[in-house]
Design a protein around this motif. Structure first.
Motif: not given
Length: 153
Positions: A29-57
């Motif tokens: 369900h999430i895959e279909r929504a992300l692909q159709s609206r943002h051209d992202l897979s669930v895995r791509e979204f997950s990688v972007l999400d995980v990496l966006s939470r990094q910090h410089s400390g």
């Protein structure tokens, strides 16, 4: 000697099948929504999400094996995924200053913008998938368990 299945193991197997079914329904369900609206897979979204939470400390940047572990992919599959996201201008990689063997990955401004646009779609699709799954008697207890993990608003 009896060949009858152990009832406890049978119950565990049925629970595992229900959990697997719930996961599959949600992911599709999430895959279909992300692909159709943002051209992202669930895995791509997950990688972007995980990496966006990094910090410089200290310990704030993830190595590729840590990213792979966090999104449940092999290291080679994660590398291919990161390559695709980098080709799209959503990620950038650089050498670690203290360990030249280490390569870090950061989300670009374009990646952060896409993630911000996609997050409401991801969240709505998750809610929709859980709502649909809750109508199935074999999945309803698992949906209730998942919903109980959410912090109170």
């Amino acid at each position: 000697m009896s060949c009858a299945p152990d009832p406890a193991l049978l119950g565990l197997a049925q629970g595992w099948c229900a959990l697997s079914a719930l996961h599959g329904r949600i992911e599709v369900h999430i895959e279909r929504a992300l692909q159709s609206r943002h051209d992202l897979s669930v895995r791509e979204f997950s990688v972007l999400d995980v990496l966006s939470r990094q910090h410089s400390g200290e310990g704030g940047h993830l190595r590729m094996n840590q990213v792979a572990d966090s999104v449940l992919l092999s290291q080679s599959a994660t590398t291919r995924l990161v390559n695709r996201l980098e080709d799209r201008g959503l990620l950038t990689r650089y050498l670690c200053l203290t360990d030249r063997r280490g390569i870090y990955t950061d989300v670009t401004e374009a990646g952060l913008a896409l993630l911000e646009q996609a997050r409401p779609t991801n969240d709505a699709a998750l809610r929709e998938a859980l709502q649909e799954a809750s109508k199935r008697p074999e999945l309803a207890p698992l949906v209730a368990a998942v919903e109980s993990l959410a912090p109170a608003a």
